[in-house]
Write a protein that holds these residues in place. Structure first.
Motif, PDB file in Angstrom:
ATOM      1  N   LEU A   6       0.814  -1.263   0.087  1.00 28.83           N
ATOM      2  CA  LEU A   6       0.006   0.031  -0.009  1.00 28.83           C
ATOM      3  C   LEU A   6       0.847   1.287   0.134  1.00 28.83           C
ATOM      4  O   LEU A   6       0.535   2.389  -0.676  1.00 28.83           O
ATOM      5  CB  LEU A   6      -1.155  -0.060   1.308  1.00 28.83           C
ATOM      6  CG  LEU A   6      -2.034  -0.941   1.020  1.00 28.83           C
ATOM      7  CD1 LEU A   6      -2.870  -1.060   2.414  1.00 28.83           C
ATOM      8  CD2 LEU A   6      -2.777  -1.053  -0.088  1.00 28.83           C
ATOM      9  N   THR A   7       1.876   1.082   0.821  1.00 28.67           N
ATOM     10  CA  THR A   7       2.781   2.368   0.627  1.00 28.67           C
ATOM     11  C   THR A   7       3.651   2.412  -0.687  1.00 28.67           C
ATOM     12  O   THR A   7       3.651   3.665  -1.095  1.00 28.67           O
ATOM     13  CB  THR A   7       4.003   2.107   1.808  1.00 28.67           C
ATOM     14  OG1 THR A   7       3.351   2.065   3.036  1.00 28.67           O
ATOM     15  CG2 THR A   7       5.182   3.353   1.826  1.00 28.67           C
ATOM     16  N   ALA A   8       3.663   1.416  -1.390  1.00 31.56           N
ATOM     17  CA  ALA A   8       4.316   1.414  -2.576  1.00 31.56           C
ATOM     18  C   ALA A   8       3.556   2.059  -3.733  1.00 31.56           C
ATOM     19  O   ALA A   8       3.763   2.880  -4.655  1.00 31.56           O
ATOM     20  CB  ALA A   8       4.885  -0.041  -3.154  1.00 31.56           C
ATOM     21  N   GLY A  19       5.817  14.093 -11.679  1.00 37.37           N
ATOM     22  CA  GLY A  19       6.081  13.769 -13.300  1.00 37.37           C
ATOM     23  C   GLY A  19       7.056  12.995 -13.655  1.00 37.37           C
ATOM     24  O   GLY A  19       7.655  12.788 -14.567  1.00 37.37           O
ATOM     25  N   LEU A  20       7.228  12.001 -12.486  1.00 37.36           N
ATOM     26  CA  LEU A  20       8.324  10.837 -12.862  1.00 37.36           C
ATOM     27  C   LEU A  20       7.646   9.614 -13.083  1.00 37.36           C
ATOM     28  O   LEU A  20       6.565   9.106 -12.655  1.00 37.36           O
ATOM     29  CB  LEU A  20       9.213  10.454 -11.383  1.00 37.36           C
ATOM     30  CG  LEU A  20      10.155  11.836 -11.167  1.00 37.36           C
ATOM     31  CD1 LEU A  20      10.593  11.538  -9.862  1.00 37.36           C
ATOM     32  CD2 LEU A  20      11.008  12.093 -12.187  1.00 37.36           C
ATOM     33  N   SER A  21       8.134   8.850 -13.968  1.00 36.88           N
ATOM     34  CA  SER A  21       7.600   7.582 -14.488  1.00 36.88           C
ATOM     35  C   SER A  21       8.080   6.168 -13.688  1.00 36.88           C
ATOM     36  O   SER A  21       9.477   6.186 -13.839  1.00 36.88           O
ATOM     37  CB  SER A  21       7.962   7.565 -16.070  1.00 36.88           C
ATOM     38  OG  SER A  21       7.365   6.238 -16.452  1.00 36.88           O
ATOM     39  N   VAL A  22       7.442   5.300 -13.297  1.00 40.88           N
ATOM     40  CA  VAL A  22       7.831   4.158 -12.818  1.00 40.88           C
ATOM     41  C   VAL A  22       7.379   3.175 -13.941  1.00 40.88           C
ATOM     42  O   VAL A  22       6.284   2.975 -14.452  1.00 40.88           O
ATOM     43  CB  VAL A  22       7.029   3.850 -11.425  1.00 40.88           C
ATOM     44  CG1 VAL A  22       7.264   2.301 -11.150  1.00 40.88           C
ATOM     45  CG2 VAL A  22       7.173   4.807 -10.602  1.00 40.88           C
ATOM     46  N   VAL A  28       9.971   0.708  -8.035  1.00 40.09           N
ATOM     47  CA  VAL A  28       9.277   0.612  -6.767  1.00 40.09           C
ATOM     48  C   VAL A  28       8.953  -0.600  -6.485  1.00 40.09           C
ATOM     49  O   VAL A  28       8.511  -1.342  -7.499  1.00 40.09           O
ATOM     50  CB  VAL A  28       8.101   1.813  -6.731  1.00 40.09           C
ATOM     51  CG1 VAL A  28       7.324   1.704  -5.478  1.00 40.09           C
ATOM     52  CG2 VAL A  28       8.196   3.006  -7.027  1.00 40.09           C
ATOM     53  N   ILE A  29       9.373  -1.020  -5.272  1.00 38.20           N
ATOM     54  CA  ILE A  29       9.019  -2.427  -4.680  1.00 38.20           C
ATOM     55  C   ILE A  29       8.302  -2.413  -3.608  1.00 38.20           C
ATOM     56  O   ILE A  29       8.618  -1.750  -2.538  1.00 38.20           O
ATOM     57  CB  ILE A  29      10.500  -3.316  -4.634  1.00 38.20           C
ATOM     58  CG1 ILE A  29      11.284  -3.033  -5.855  1.00 38.20           C
ATOM     59  CG2 ILE A  29      10.292  -4.468  -4.117  1.00 38.20           C
ATOM     60  CD1 ILE A  29      12.898  -3.477  -5.723  1.00 38.20           C
TER      61      ILE A  29
END
Length: 98
Positions: A6-8, A19-22, A28-29
């Motif tokens: 949930l935090t992820a 404006g950043l793409s994952v 992100v893990i």
């Protein structure tokens, strides 16, 4: 690496607002592999714990402890370890080539 899935999810949302793409700009893990992790956009890379096995092992420890008390045997301390599973999905990418 987030405390839990949930935090992820919140991290991915905050990164998108910035404006950043994952995973293009940031991987992100999560941790837990909750049911929606594979359905999220992008699907969340996470650490899955064997919850059913852990529950079964815990119940065995409790029942063994109760049996020892009933039988007036010494209760022994038990330490057991189970291996988590790293589930790679779309929220992370391999950066080893850079």
């Amino acid at each position: 690496m987030a405390f839990d899935d949930l935090t992820a999810f919140g991290s991915i949302r905050a990164l998108a607002k910035a404006g950043l793409s994952v995973p293009d700009n940031c991987s992100v893990i999560g941790f837990d592999d909750v049911a929606v992790s594979s359905l999220y956009t992008p699907p969340l890379t996470t650490v899955r714990q064997p919850m059913e096995l852990m529950g079964s092992m815990a119940a065995t420890v409790v029942l063994d402890g109760i049996g020892a008390v009933v039988d007036k045997r010494k209760v022994t301390v038990v330490h057991r370890k189970v291996a988590p599973e790293f589930v790679v999905r779309g929220s992370s990418r391999n950066l080893s080539h850079t």
